[in-house]
Scaffold this active site. Sequence first.
Site, mmCIF file in Angstrom:
data_model
loop_
_atom_site.group_PDB
_atom_site.id
_atom_site.type_symbol
_atom_site.label_atom_id
_atom_site.label_comp_id
_atom_site.label_asym_id
_atom_site.label_seq_id
_atom_site.Cartn_x
_atom_site.Cartn_y
_atom_site.Cartn_z
ATOM 1 N N CYS A 208 0.861 -1.012 -0.185
ATOM 2 C CA CYS A 208 -0.074 0.067 -0.141
ATOM 3 C C CYS A 208 0.916 1.323 0.240
ATOM 4 C CB CYS A 208 -0.938 -0.022 1.114
ATOM 5 S SG CYS A 208 -1.943 1.617 1.128
ATOM 6 N N CYS B 250 -0.430 4.155 2.232
ATOM 7 C CA CYS B 250 -0.217 3.869 3.752
ATOM 8 C C CYS B 250 1.099 3.899 4.176
ATOM 9 C CB CYS B 250 -0.766 2.422 4.070
ATOM 10 S SG CYS B 250 -1.957 1.816 3.302
ATOM 11 N N ASP B 251 2.167 3.418 3.382
ATOM 12 C CA ASP B 251 3.734 3.347 3.839
ATOM 13 C C ASP B 251 4.661 4.323 3.165
ATOM 14 O OD1 ASP B 251 2.907 1.357 5.570
ATOM 15 O OD2 ASP B 251 3.131 -0.213 4.089
#
Length: 308
Positions: free
Chosen positions: A134, A137-138
């Site tokens: 992701c 997200c990261d």
Amino acid sequence: MAAELLDVVIVGSGPAGLTAAIYCARSGLKVQVIGKTLGGQAAEASTIENYPGFKHITGIELMERFREHVESLGINILNDEVVGIEEFGGVFLVKTSWSGHFKCRALILAIGAEPKKLGIKGEEEFRGKGVSYCAVCDGPLFRGRNVAVIGGGNSALDAAVYLSALAKTVYLVHRRGELRAAQSLIERLNSRNNVVKKLNKVPIEIGGERFVEWIKLKDASSGAEELLNVNAVFVEAGREVRGNFLKGFVALDDKGQIVVDALCRTSREGVFAAGDATITPYKQVIIAAGDGAKAALSAYEYLKGRGP
Ligand SMILES: Cc1cc2nc3c(=O)[nH]c(=O)nc-3n(C[C@H](O)[C@H](O)[C@H](O)COP(=O)(O)OP(=O)(O)OC[C@H]3O[C@@H](n4cnc5c(N)ncnc54)[C@H](O)[C@@H]3O)c2cc1C
């Protein structure tokens, strides 16, 4: 077992499941949504520019609006995983990991899809240590670093464009000679001067000491190997339905997708399915949402005894 007999349990809280919830509530049905992640894959999209009414919105924002809409109708969205479903004479028993069991008269399966693994050395070992599924997200963890994105479709390009605003260099690694993404995304990618395309390259190993330090690629034609120094590898090599718990319960195709008809009915009476988890082609937010609406209306007709 939960005592209350619900009208509908919706499995999944992505665009399909949340839209189904809105339609169920508006039809006066008693409904419970159960989902592992709020917003599903759509929440991972850095930008959505093809959902009518929103020329440009982040996936998280759009899904937050879906959530607000659902909750404004008094529907609870439970964060849990469904691990099994059984039927006892028209009543379904839905088993979750942590919240016990739910009983309902109709089911809507909207479990979407999850990223495919590369299945190469180092992928599992470095998961969470530089290997990610992701980018939204990261990605911020790798500001100013070198990263690789694996894949050549819409999700991979979305990730590469998003990461190009954060990372020093983004290597886009694709096993084929050309990208398979929307023209608008290819143009946006081409406008970034810190994205390096590595076409015809197959990832074969990810390595490092404690965290990712490199990825090894192999040329698809010559077989020559090359090492890229990267701190993160974002895997966007396609998606698959993870519906093991549905095997034998409803008909699945050879890719594990739920077989549905035009009214979102599955092979089992009282069970409907919507969105990316089904055989419906074109995996998009608007299509999943439309499917969710259709599945809910079909469930309503079924519960009224007329059948959709
Ligand atoms: C990076 C990226 C960018 C994208 N960009 C766009 C875009 O710009 N425009 C566009 O239209 N589409 C885009 N898409 C595609 C779009 O996000 C999907 O088509 C859409 O989210 C599908 O919705 P869905 O509800 O069917 O499934 P999903 O969004 O996958 O949601 C499935 C839900 O089911 C839950 N779930 C799964 N298994 C279980 C279980 N056993 N128990 C409980 N819950 C479960 C999941 O946690 C999730 O909540 C993008 C996708 C990605 C990954």
